[in-house]
Scaffold this motif. Structure first.
Motif, PDB file in Angstrom:
ATOM      1  N   LEU A 483      -1.187  -3.875   3.474  1.00 56.20           N
ATOM      2  CA  LEU A 483      -1.821  -3.680   4.776  1.00 56.20           C
ATOM      3  C   LEU A 483      -2.705  -2.438   4.797  1.00 56.20           C
ATOM      4  O   LEU A 483      -3.786  -2.442   5.404  1.00 56.20           O
ATOM      5  N   SER A 484      -2.276  -1.381   4.139  1.00 58.78           N
ATOM      6  CA  SER A 484      -3.059  -0.138   4.126  1.00 58.78           C
ATOM      7  C   SER A 484      -4.391  -0.352   3.418  1.00 58.78           C
ATOM      8  O   SER A 484      -5.435   0.142   3.870  1.00 58.78           O
ATOM      9  N   GLU A 485      -4.373  -1.058   2.304  1.00 56.11           N
ATOM     10  CA  GLU A 485      -5.611  -1.337   1.571  1.00 56.11           C
ATOM     11  C   GLU A 485      -6.535  -2.228   2.388  1.00 56.11           C
ATOM     12  O   GLU A 485      -7.759  -2.053   2.368  1.00 56.11           O
ATOM     13  N   LEU A 486      -5.960  -3.182   3.116  1.00 56.54           N
ATOM     14  CA  LEU A 486      -6.785  -4.042   3.969  1.00 56.54           C
ATOM     15  C   LEU A 486      -7.438  -3.233   5.084  1.00 56.54           C
ATOM     16  O   LEU A 486      -8.589  -3.475   5.454  1.00 56.54           O
ATOM     17  N   ALA A 487      -6.702  -2.273   5.653  1.00 59.69           N
ATOM     18  CA  ALA A 487      -7.255  -1.446   6.725  1.00 59.69           C
ATOM     19  C   ALA A 487      -8.431  -0.615   6.236  1.00 59.69           C
ATOM     20  O   ALA A 487      -9.425  -0.440   6.947  1.00 59.69           O
ATOM     21  N   LEU A 488      -8.323  -0.102   5.023  1.00 58.34           N
ATOM     22  CA  LEU A 488      -9.341   0.804   4.491  1.00 58.34           C
ATOM     23  C   LEU A 488     -10.395   0.098   3.649  1.00 58.34           C
ATOM     24  O   LEU A 488     -11.342   0.731   3.170  1.00 58.34           O
ATOM     25  N   GLY A 489     -10.232  -1.199   3.451  1.00 63.89           N
ATOM     26  CA  GLY A 489     -11.179  -1.932   2.615  1.00 63.89           C
ATOM     27  C   GLY A 489     -11.071  -1.565   1.155  1.00 63.89           C
ATOM     28  O   GLY A 489     -12.045  -1.691   0.400  1.00 63.89           O
ATOM     29  N   TRP A 490      -9.888  -1.121   0.722  1.00 62.94           N
ATOM     30  CA  TRP A 490      -9.693  -0.674  -0.656  1.00 62.94           C
ATOM     31  C   TRP A 490      -9.308  -1.867  -1.524  1.00 62.94           C
ATOM     32  O   TRP A 490      -8.202  -1.980  -2.025  1.00 62.94           O
ATOM     33  N   SER A 491     -10.254  -2.773  -1.662  1.00 66.87           N
ATOM     34  CA  SER A 491     -10.041  -3.987  -2.455  1.00 66.87           C
ATOM     35  C   SER A 491     -11.400  -4.543  -2.836  1.00 66.87           C
ATOM     36  O   SER A 491     -12.419  -4.207  -2.233  1.00 66.87           O
ATOM     37  N   THR A 492     -11.400  -5.401  -3.835  1.00 68.13           N
ATOM     38  CA  THR A 492     -12.641  -6.025  -4.294  1.00 68.13           C
ATOM     39  C   THR A 492     -12.781  -7.394  -3.642  1.00 68.13           C
ATOM     40  O   THR A 492     -11.904  -8.252  -3.776  1.00 68.13           O
ATOM     41  N   TYR A 493     -13.877  -7.581  -2.934  1.00 69.54           N
ATOM     42  CA  TYR A 493     -14.080  -8.776  -2.115  1.00 69.54           C
ATOM     43  C   TYR A 493     -14.355 -10.006  -2.974  1.00 69.54           C
ATOM     44  O   TYR A 493     -14.946  -9.932  -4.045  1.00 69.54           O
ATOM     45  N   GLY A 494     -13.938 -11.159  -2.439  1.00 66.52           N
ATOM     46  CA  GLY A 494     -14.270 -12.443  -3.060  1.00 66.52           C
ATOM     47  C   GLY A 494     -13.459 -12.682  -4.299  1.00 66.52           C
ATOM     48  O   GLY A 494     -12.240 -12.819  -4.242  1.00 66.52           O
TER      49      GLY A 494
END
Length: 680
Positions: A483-494
């Motif tokens: 959830l924390s990574e989703l909040a901060l956008g700390w992930s590679t899209y697609g």
């Protein structure tokens, strides 16, 4: 007001007070009330609630009907009101008052020299030890005025007392038995707009009654989305046939903020700061609260409002309430144990249902030796156990890249082997080199360029491999991002770690995942070999391992880029659950994080990893959060895979708790931070 004033951030300091009652001596009781009121004034208290029939004593029975007593009560009530002219607190005191042909048991609301109004007791008990109708009349049908000391004052259970200079402070008072009935006056008052519900109570004590009162206070505050301030009679009341414990307590939205010791010697009070913004936020979000108001509009629309000016202090009075450093991780050991059990079980049962619904495929998961993939793996293992399937149906893959460390990779392999899942290693570096060369990336020419393209080539390849492996082996890709990574956008899209077929971690913040793993160890969900590897994972720095480091250099740190997860989860909770302003979050964070030695830490939290943060650091990372959450990362959240909601704070699924445009600016939040939050 100064930034550090609790009143600036819409807190109200309240006290539930009991005194040493002197039976049938209004002068002594008024003096005791005034002494407490002055002490509360010095402490910045804005509301003090006293016990039932404060000025006369509750237990005087038929003496209540003596003219001499009633004359002196009225005399000292007027004098008490006059003596509060220069005092901050609103006082709610109990007094027997004459009106028409009867005596009424009243909760008298006093502020700065004035009697603002009187709420009569609506429901009079006539069972067991009680015989109140013998002396006083029920006030449930009273609507009008009452004459006290030659002046008329609002009278009835339909009175709301609203502060003009403290948004959200709307007071209602009721008396003892009123909150024991199925539909208390305070319930209707809350629907009419009251946010702080006061109860002046006599309530003789018997074995078990204290717990009943707690249950009623907690329930009333929870159902009414309000604060409930309760004060019972104590020392000095007659013990001819009953006894008294002087219980005082304060609840807010179902949570106990403060409670004093029972059976005190002399005066005592419970004091806490009520969050008026929190109450308002919960009511705005729970639409059925106002729907209930519409259902009962014939009664609640008739409530009368008496306005007053509180004039709260403009100074730092501290904050008298517990502020959890980790809102997702309670410091109370029993509560944390229960939360971890429920969170883990929610994740496991969510995955079980998905596997059953789609024909029991295998589970394909990338394991790095980090927190998130570790936790997702032990969720999958427990789901397989509960479905009576072999853990070998979990296909775990380590996918080392340019910066993968031996320690984390070895943890991933050791954990997989200890659990008995199928483990394979696919080195993605040759494929990554090919892709970077074909793109003519500088790295392919020997340059040490480690930009976002370099990082995402690796993240994307890992996900691409996992999806193709799932195709090949009749499986689904299990997501691991939290959830924390989703909040901060700390992930590679697609084609990256943002995507999967099902994500068990999407509703769990980073700070809770650490404690879930600790709970799995302490509750012995798995054998000692598994627990040993889990502890090693907990002791490892959080890093995406995408950028190579030379010997002696610090490894790439996620928190150096997006901020300490402890602070960012703190902010996420208050943004997602309540919609608080950044300045209020900064105020709360200052109280939670400025001193590592103060307050409680969750059980098992290592002593050497207990940080504290300065106002400048809090402000800096608030800006990062606002920019990333409101302006940058929503497009990633708008395309989330399925996964269970875990925390009552909320989830970020566009099908659940958070719907927002992907092309919005964070400007107004950033401006509020720069305008309202000091740097020191």
């Amino acid at each position: 007001m100064t930034f550090r004033s609790a009143y600036r951030h819409h807190f109200l300091r309240v006290a539930a007070a009991t005194i040493r009652t002197t039976m049938a001596d209004p002068a002594a009781n008024a003096d005791a009330v005034l002494t407490t009121a002055r002490e509360c004034h010095d402490d910045g208290v804005g509301l003090v609630v006293f016990p039932e029939l404060t000025l006369s004593g509750y237990s005087i029975e038929d003496v209540l009907m003596q003219d001499t007593l009633l004359d002196v009560v009225e005399q000292h009530l007027v004098a008490l009101a006059a003596a509060t002219a220069d005092l901050l607190p609103v006082l709610v005191v109990g007094a027997p008052l004459r009106h028409r042909h009867r005596i009424y048991n009243g909760a008298v609301v006093i502020h700065r020299g004035r009697i603002l109004g009187v709420a009569p007791k609506s429901y009079l008990p006539t069972y067991r030890e009680f015989y109140e109708r013998r002396q006083v009349a029920p006030g449930d049908d009273q609507r009008g005025t009452i004459r006290i000391g030659g002046d008329d004052h609002p009278f009835g259970p339909d009175l709301l007392f609203s502060a003009t200079d403290l948004p959200g402070f709307v007071l209602h008072a009721e008396v003892c038995e009123d909150f024991w009935v199925p539909v208390p006056p305070s319930a209707e008052a809350a629907l009419a707009g009251a946010t702080v519900l006061a109860n002046v109570s006599g309530s003789p004590i018997t074995v078990g009654r204290a717990d009943q009162r707690r249950l009623l206070c907690r329930s009333a505050s929870s159902r009414c989305l309000a604060a409930y301030v309760y004060a019972a009679a104590g020392e000095g009341e007659s013990t001819t046939d009953v006894a008294w414990d002087g219980q005082t307590m304060i609840y807010e939205n179902g949570e106990r903020l403060a409670e004093s010791d029972r059976f005190p010697k002399g005066a005592q009070r419970a004091v806490a700061d009520v969050d008026l913004d929190l109450i308002a936020a919960e009511r705005r979000r729970m639409g059925t609260f106002d729907d209930n108001r519409r259902t009962h509009a014939d009664r609640v629309d008739g409530f009368r409002t008496i306005a007053f000016t509180l004039d709260p202090p403009d100074r730092d009075i501290g904050l008298k309430r517990s502020v959890e450093r980790f809102p997702f991780v309670p410091a109370d050991p029993e509560r944390l144990e229960q939360d971890c059990y429920e969170a883990y079980s929610i994740q496991v049962s969510g995955l079980e249902q998905r596997l059953r619904a789609i024909g029991q495929p295998k589970v394909v998961i990338g394991v790095s030796g980090g927190l998130d993939s570790t936790h997702a793996l032990i969720v999958a293992a427990r789901a397989m156990d509960r479905e009576d399937r072999p853990r070998s149906d979990i296909l775990a893959f380590t996918l080392p890249g340019f910066a993968t460390g031996e320690h984390t990779k070895n943890n991933a392999i050791a954990l997989s082997e200890a659990l008995g899942v199928t483990i394979e290693t696919i080195d993605i570096t040759p494929t990554a080199r090919t892709m970077l060369a074909e793109m003519d990336h500088p790295f392919s020419r020997g340059e040490a360029v480690y930009d976002v393209t370099f990082e995402n080539v690796q993240a994307g390849l890992r996900t691409d491999y996992l999806f193709r492996l799932a195709n090949q082996r009749n499986g689904i890709v299990l997501g691991t991002g939290d959830l924390s990574e989703l909040a901060l956008g700390w992930s590679t899209y697609g084609v990256g770690d943002q995507m999967s077929h099902y994500n068990v971690n999407g509703g769990v913040p980073k700070t809770l995942i650490q404690h879930l793993i600790r709970w799995v160890i302490s509750s012995e969900q798995f054998d000692d070999d598994v627990s040993a590897v889990l502890q090693s994972v907990l002791d490892t720095e959080i890093t995406p391992e995408l950028v190579p480091t030379a010997e002696g250099e610090e490894v790439q740190s996620s928190e150096a880029k997006v901020g300490p997860y402890a602070l960012q989860d703190f902010t996420l909770h208050h943004v997602l659950r309540y919609g608080f302003r950044p300045s209020k979050i900064a105020f709360l964070a200052g109280h939670a994080w400025s001193d590592a030695s103060a307050g409680q830490w969750p059980p098992g939290f290592p002593d050497d990893r207990r940080p504290e943060y300065s106002p400048a650091e809090i402000r800096r990372w608030l800006e990062v959060f606002a920019q990333r959450f409101f302006s940058f990362s929503q497009f990633k959240r708008s395309a989330l895979p399925n996964g269970p909601k875990v925390s009552p704070t909320g989830a970020l699924s566009p099908r659940g708790d958070w719907r927002a445009p992907s092309d919005m600016s964070a400007r107004i939040w950033l401006e509020e931070i720069r305008r309202e939050v000091p740097e020191e």
